[in-house]
Design an enzyme around this catalytic site. Structure first.
Site, PDB file in Angstrom:
ATOM      1  N   GLU A  74      -8.217  -9.267  -1.853  1.00  0.00           N
ATOM      2  CA  GLU A  74      -9.335 -10.154  -2.169  1.00  0.00           C
ATOM      3  C   GLU A  74      -9.601 -11.079  -0.990  1.00  0.00           C
ATOM      4  O   GLU A  74      -8.679 -11.733  -0.498  1.00  0.00           O
ATOM      5  CB  GLU A  74      -9.026 -10.995  -3.413  1.00  0.00           C
ATOM      6  CG  GLU A  74     -10.208 -11.829  -3.862  1.00  0.00           C
ATOM      7  CD  GLU A  74      -9.862 -12.733  -5.035  1.00  0.00           C
ATOM      8  OE1 GLU A  74      -9.005 -13.624  -4.884  1.00  0.00           O
ATOM      9  OE2 GLU A  74     -10.452 -12.541  -6.116  1.00  0.00           O
ATOM     10  N   TYR A 113     -18.116 -13.046  -1.478  1.00  0.00           N
ATOM     11  CA  TYR A 113     -16.889 -12.646  -2.193  1.00  0.00           C
ATOM     12  C   TYR A 113     -16.675 -11.153  -1.971  1.00  0.00           C
ATOM     13  O   TYR A 113     -17.603 -10.349  -2.107  1.00  0.00           O
ATOM     14  CB  TYR A 113     -17.029 -12.925  -3.702  1.00  0.00           C
ATOM     15  CG  TYR A 113     -15.825 -12.389  -4.460  1.00  0.00           C
ATOM     16  CD1 TYR A 113     -14.726 -13.199  -4.688  1.00  0.00           C
ATOM     17  CD2 TYR A 113     -15.790 -11.060  -4.892  1.00  0.00           C
ATOM     18  CE1 TYR A 113     -13.602 -12.704  -5.335  1.00  0.00           C
ATOM     19  CE2 TYR A 113     -14.667 -10.557  -5.537  1.00  0.00           C
ATOM     20  CZ  TYR A 113     -13.584 -11.380  -5.757  1.00  0.00           C
ATOM     21  OH  TYR A 113     -12.469 -10.883  -6.378  1.00  0.00           O
TER      22      TYR A 113
END
Ligand code: ADP
Ligand code: MG
Length: 398
Positions: free
Chosen positions: A197, A109
């Protein structure tokens, strides 16, 4: 402003981030053509919507031939995709991205956000990719790596290397990881983003670092500096009520209840909604008319709130400083004269020119319910809404 995954990937690619080969498609045939063009033996068909969680909701499908691609594309195009991020109404799928399948070894992530406490861009990363950051912070908080970036020097190499190390990236791939982090940071800074992101950023079995998903959000107030990014706006992904208001310079937030709220200022909006809830009602939306609103502007706001089919009562709550109660009253009266409505309208005015405002409402001869305090206004709005609803049900039954 949000953009689509394929658009974010294009931007990030320009900044040196590796992304899979891919192509945009508007039909099943085009999707299959894109795959043939690309070559390979595994493709991913991805619904382009402004929301994550597509994988679990049928918006990301792995395909190994033409037929599967066309079937996957047909199952998505023109439909509403409901993910845990879209809300129950879902988001329309009008574009697909067909991407080369990548052999995944590890999922990471990676997020860049604005940290308001330190007033800096912050990197948030975790070795546990694939999950939402909310889920990671609940289940594996110890895996989260954070770093704030000094605006005077930007992201520096040693800092990027340190993050790569903490994420357990192999030494041979550190340089690729550093390039990825640098690219994301520069894209964030140079394009005035508020969020980048990549979830997941993957390490492949053939030792590459690739962004498999990408999400970018931009600062609306800086869009004037980036005409190419402004052009990426996709209204099909926005709440039509909100974009309609934004186009008229009003700020509108759609909610799920039945009482429409017209207020001035975000703080008063919050207080008004809380009070409506305390009085037993649910707000349908709130519209902020801002400061110095003319009767025309108030009229526009009124028409906009009324156009929402969910609205069964309207509460106007104004605490006028720069605003003028008489202008607000004029706007409401004019809007009601132009197009009478059969739902209760409650007006609470306070502050500048309140007497003149009350006079305009009283002399209008319109069935406007007046209130002097916020609590009274919310109580009256909720009881008028309930009474009106009961009445209408009775009339229908007769
Ligand atoms: P979302 O976050 O909306 O669910 P993603 O783009 O992250 O969508 O895709 C979901 C999952 O599908 C990823 O976590 C990854 O495992 C897989 N995936 C997505 N794109 C690819 C690709 N190009 N190759 C291989 N797997 C992929
Ligand atoms: Mg994702």
């Amino acid at each position: 402003m949000d953009i689509h995954e394929y658009q974010a990937k294009e931007i990030l690619k320009d900044f040196g981030v590796t992304v899979p080969a891919g192509g945009l498609a508007y039909s099943p045939e085009q999707a299959a053509y894109r795959a043939r063009e690309m070559g390979g033996d595994k493709w991913i068909v991805k619904a382009q919507v402004h929301a994550g969680g597509r994988g679990k909701a049928g918006g990301v499908k792995v395909c190994s031939n033409d037929v599967e691609i066309q079937e996957a594309a047909a199952s998505m195009l023109g439909k509403k995709l409901v993910t845990h991020q879209t809300g129950p109404e879902g988001k329309g799928v009008y574009r697909l991205y067909v991407e080369a399948g990548v052999p995944i070894d590890r999922e990471i992530y990676l997020g860049f956000v604005l940290d308001r406490t330190s007033q800096r861009i912050m990197i948030v990363a975790s070795s546990e990719g694939g999950m939402d950051i909310e889920e990671i912070s609940e289940k594996k908080p110890e895996s989260i790596v954070r770093a704030t970036i000094d605006p005077a020097v930007g992201l520096v190499e040693f800092q990027a290397r340190e993050i790569a190390f903490k994420l357990g990236i192999e030494p041979a791939l550190t340089q690729h990881m550093v390039r990825t982090l640098m690219g994301c940071f520069r894209a964030f800074r140079d394009r005035d983003a508020t969020m980048v992101e990549i979830n997941p950023l993957v390490v492949t079995t053939d030792n590459r670092v690739i962004a498999l998903d990408a999400k970018m959000t931009f600062d609306d107030n800086a869009l004037f500096r980036h005409p190419q990014i402004s052009e990426l706006r996709d209204k099909s992904q926005e709440d039509p009520r909100e974009s309609h208001a934004a186009d008229r310079g009003l700020s509108y937030v759609g909610l799920d209840g039945n009482i429409g709220c017209i207020v001035n200022g975000a703080g008063l909006a919050m207080a008004t909604m809380d009070t409506i809830k305390l009085s037993g009602g649910e707000p349908a939306n709130f519209l902020d008319i801002g400061g110095g609103a003319t009767p025309e502007r108030v009229g526009k706001a009124f028409r906009l709130v009324r156009s929402d089919a969910k609205v069964e009562a309207i509460l106007v709550n104004i605490f006028a400083g720069i605003n003028r109660c008489d202008w607000v009253a004029e706007g409401v009266v004019q809007a009601l004269r132009d197009e009478p409505i059969d739902i209760p309208v409650i007006v609470r005015l306070s502050g500048t020119n309140v007497e003149e405002g009350q006079k305009i409402l009283a002399e209008s001869g319109l069935p406007i319910i007046r209130a002097s305090t916020l609590k009274e206004a919310a109580d009256r709005a909720v009881s008028a809404w309930k009474g009106d609803k009961a009445n209408k049900v009775e009339v229908k039954a007769v």
